[in-house]
Design a protein around this motif. Structure first.
Motif, short mmCIF file in Angstrom:
data_model
loop_
_atom_site.label_atom_id
_atom_site.label_comp_id
_atom_site.label_asym_id
_atom_site.label_seq_id
_atom_site.Cartn_x
_atom_site.Cartn_y
_atom_site.Cartn_z
N SER A 221 0.80 -1.23 0.00
CA SER A 221 0.00 0.00 0.00
C SER A 221 0.84 1.29 0.00
CB SER A 221 -0.96 0.00 1.19
OG SER A 221 -0.26 0.27 2.37
N HIS A 222 2.14 1.18 0.27
CA HIS A 222 3.05 2.32 0.18
C HIS A 222 2.57 3.54 0.96
CE1 HIS A 222 5.49 0.01 -2.45
NE2 HIS A 222 4.49 -0.14 -3.31
N GLN A 223 2.03 3.28 2.12
CA GLN A 223 1.62 4.39 2.99
C GLN A 223 1.67 3.89 4.41
OE1 GLN A 223 -2.90 4.84 2.93
NE2 GLN A 223 -2.47 4.01 0.92
N GLU A 224 1.75 4.83 5.34
CA GLU A 224 1.87 4.45 6.72
C GLU A 224 1.07 5.44 7.55
OE1 GLU A 224 5.42 4.46 10.04
OE2 GLU A 224 5.95 4.72 7.94
N ILE A 225 0.23 4.92 8.41
CA ILE A 225 -0.54 5.81 9.29
C ILE A 225 0.40 6.25 10.41
CG2 ILE A 225 -2.48 5.96 10.89
CD1 ILE A 225 -3.94 4.00 8.99
N VAL A 226 0.61 7.55 10.54
CA VAL A 226 1.57 8.02 11.54
C VAL A 226 0.88 8.52 12.81
CG1 VAL A 226 3.47 8.53 9.99
CG2 VAL A 226 1.75 10.27 10.35
N GLU A 227 -0.37 8.94 12.69
CA GLU A 227 -1.06 9.41 13.88
C GLU A 227 -2.56 9.40 13.68
OE1 GLU A 227 0.14 13.34 15.14
OE2 GLU A 227 -1.06 13.18 16.97
N VAL A 228 -3.27 9.11 14.75
CA VAL A 228 -4.72 9.25 14.75
C VAL A 228 -5.05 10.20 15.88
CG1 VAL A 228 -6.93 8.07 15.07
CG2 VAL A 228 -5.07 6.91 13.87
#
Ligand code: FAD
Ligand code: AMP
Lengths: 260, 322
Positions: A221-228
């Motif tokens: 997916s080439h993305q990363e959740i860094v914060e919610v």
């Protein structure tokens, strides 16, 4: 006329959504249902096949845990069969990987003239998947249809625009995304529900479709959740019961805003 | 902190850039050294002044002929990206831009971050903030793959501010062969008539929901109040799906995002998908007969009452106010 309809199976939107604390992805563990937005595509497909005087409707869905309850709803409406792609490696897939999987599933069905999708899914709402499927297949796509007609090997739609709508046309095979309200979806009959239980569902994995684990899911997916984080909350203000005179309070309010 | 080259996929309204394009240019300027536009259309020269004013130093322009513009945009971008290596390409969440970014993502094999409402840099990471759950929660996502990164941003996420730049030179790109995708043709365009200001740009928006009771009530209640306040009228999806008003009036997740000075919600429950399209309004007034309706949780002034009783009196009072 053979039509494939992409149908997404989603958590019940009436139940408030929750994020998985570990992955920050939307929880999709429980029972899934047919995305209401896709019932329009199913109905449209059934009507187009009837109008063409032959052919069948095949459903295509990617969902966790070999979920079929949403598919059964659409089969009960009258679709003939389904392809279900389910595989643990698919968790975390972005829209692009999902579209590639769906495009391969359409190819697996074979001999398809038209692919229908909704304009956007209720839980993901990226709205990119329809045109991504088309590009993966190398087909034209007509998005945001508010009406669909087929004649002489071409599909013609009224396409929603910012200003109104456009008449657009493409030769088949093609992908069309339909807006809510394009047709009135039928309710499955009792007979339809009984028959749906016996209709064939071709269950496949990403591997069966030729994908490696690193091409799909989180890895692909080439993305990363860094914060919610919580959005700045909006405070509720004054609330009053109308006693027959509340319009006077609104007038004072509008005066305060220098609107009147 | 900045990245090198950001491109904005420009769109137009007549002979002017779309407001969403100017919003993206304003943001792009803040994070990039070089900002350029890619535009699909035949009137790039007419737009070049404004695009330059808002920060573009060049406009790559391609003519779509009678093909669907997004398809041509994607095919042109494939070649432009190979030649010029932008770091990030920004698209507004609109019909045509969605087609373009979707096809481009497949051609380049890049993910797309969609529904963005915020955009920032963290070191050399590009982070897109997306509102979920009706805008209660924001998810920040960073790109990890190869550039160019592709992001789609909801209109009205940033304020458009002029940079007083001079007109951008236009570089014409030959119309690419989009293969079978290019066989999708636009036969005819239909423009729906509108009175008063545009919904997305109006300072006052009055929207009606299922609580107004019938299609016939929309004119005398919603349109009338909007007209009186020189605003635009909008709607919840419930009454668009019911066929009471055209889709162009829909406010919310699948409709328009509005940020007026004043938003008036008449008979709208306040579902999360509606709230996400209007929560950014300066002031919100809601009239709903159900005191528990979620719309009241965002309303600065909430009237628990029947729209059929309150609104006609309100209209009369405003008219008398002069
Ligand atoms: C994927 C997806 C996308 C969506 N996108 C959108 C979107 O973009 N925009 C959108 O609006 N919705 C959207 N929705 C739909 C949304 O979930 C709600 O169904 C919709 O907003 C409800 O519209 P409503 O408030 O008009 O109707 P209802 O929820 O039926 O509410 C009607 C309200 O009117 C009140 N009422 C009734 N009679 C009166 C009266 N006489 N006087 C005063 N009040 C009265 C009731 O108390 C009630 O609160 C989306 C849903 C999905 C699943
Ligand atoms: N997992 C899936 N399985 C089947 N169809 C899907 C899936 N995800 C998306 N779609 C289809 O693509 C449309 C757009 O989805 P999205 O891009 O997520 O908004 C949906 O409305 C569905 O018709």
């Amino acid at each position: 006329m053979n039509i494939a309809v992409c149908v997404k199976q989603i958590p019940d939107p009436a139940v408030p959504g929750e994020l998985n604390p570990e992955t920050s992805a939307l929880k999709r563990e429980g029972k899934l249902i047919l995305d209401d937005s896709d019932s329009y595509g199913v109905e449209m497909a059934l009507q187009l096949v009837t109008a063409a005087g032959g052919g069948e409707v095949t459903l295509v869905s990617m969902a966790p845990n070999n979920e079929t309850s949403g598919l059964r709803t659409a089969l009960a409406m009258g679709a003939a069969k389904a392809v279900l792609v389910s595989d643990d490696t698919l968790a975390g897939s972005d829209a692009l990987s999902t579209a590639k999987i769906l495009a391969k599933s359409v190819e697996r069905v074979g001999d398809i003239d038209l692919v229908l999708t909704a304009t956007e899914s209720t839980d993901g709402y990226t709205g990119t998947i329809p045109a991504q499927i088309a590009e993966a297949l190398g087909w034209p796509s007509l998005t945001f249809a508010k009406s669909v007609a087929i004649a002489d090997g071409k599909v013609k739609i009224q396409r929603q625009t910012e200003a109104g709508f456009d008449d657009v046309e493409a030769p088949l095979p093609a992908v069309v995304s339909v807006t809510a309200g394009v047709v009135e979806p039928r309710y499955p009959s009792f007979k339809g529900i009984m028959e749906a239980k016996k209709k064939p569902v071709d269950e496949v994995t990403a591997g069966d479709l030729g994908f490696n684990p690193d091409q799909v899911g989180w890895a692909g997916s080439h993305q990363e959740i860094v914060e919610v984080r919580a959005a700045p909350a909006r405070e509720a203000g004054e609330k009053i019961e109308d006693d027959g005179e509340s319009h006077a309070r609104i007038v004072t309010f509008l005066e305060g805003l220098k609107i009147i | 902190m900045s990245i090198e080259k950001v491109w904005v996929y420009a769109e137009s309204e007549g002979d002017k850039p779309a407001t969403s394009t100017l919003e993206l240019l304003t943001k792009a300027r803040e994070i990039a050294t070089t900002v350029e536009c890619v535009y699909v259309g035949d009137n790039a020269d007419a737009l070049a002044g404004a695009l330059g004013e808002y920060g573009a130093s060049k406009v790559h322009a391609v003519s779509p002929g009678d093909a669907l513009p997004g398809v041509i945009g994607a095919a042109a971008l494939v070649e432009l990206v190979a030649a010029e290596s932008p770091d990030l390409i920004l698209f507004a969440q609109t019909y045509d831009a969605r087609d373009a970014v979707a096809r481009l993502s497949v051609r380049l094999d890049r993910t797309v971050l969609t529904n963005g409402g915020e955009l920032r840099l963290d070191g050399d990471r590009v982070i897109v903030g997306t509102a979920i759950f009706g805008g209660n929660t924001i998810v920040d996502t960073a790109f990890t793959g190869e550039k160019p990164y592709l992001a789609m941003i909801r209109p009205k996420s940033f304020a458009a501010e002029s940079a007083s730049g001079s007109a951008a030179p236009v570089a014409t790109v030959a119309t690419p062969d989009a293969g079978r995708a290019g066989e999708a043709k636009v036969l005819e365009r239909h423009v729906e008539e509108r009175e008063g200001p545009k919904l997305e740009e109006a300072a006052i928006v009055v929207s009606g929901g299922r609580g107004i009771g019938s299609a016939e009530a929309y004119g005398p209640l919603v349109d009338e109040l909007a007209k009186l306040l020189q605003g635009a009228s909008g709607a919840s999806r419930a009454i668009v799906d019911a066929g009471w008003v055209p889709y162009s009036k829909q406010v919310g997740q699948t409709g328009k995002t509005v940020k007026p000075k004043l938003y008036i919600a008449l008979g709208i429950s306040g579902a999360t998908q509606h709230l996400v399209g209007m929560k950014g309004s300066d002031v919100i007034l809601a009239i709903n007969k159900d005191g528990e309706a979620p719309i009241f949780s965002v309303a600065d002034l909430g009237i628990v009452g029947d729209v059929h009783k309150v609104v006609p009196k309100l209209i009369e009072a405003i008219q008398a106010h002069g």
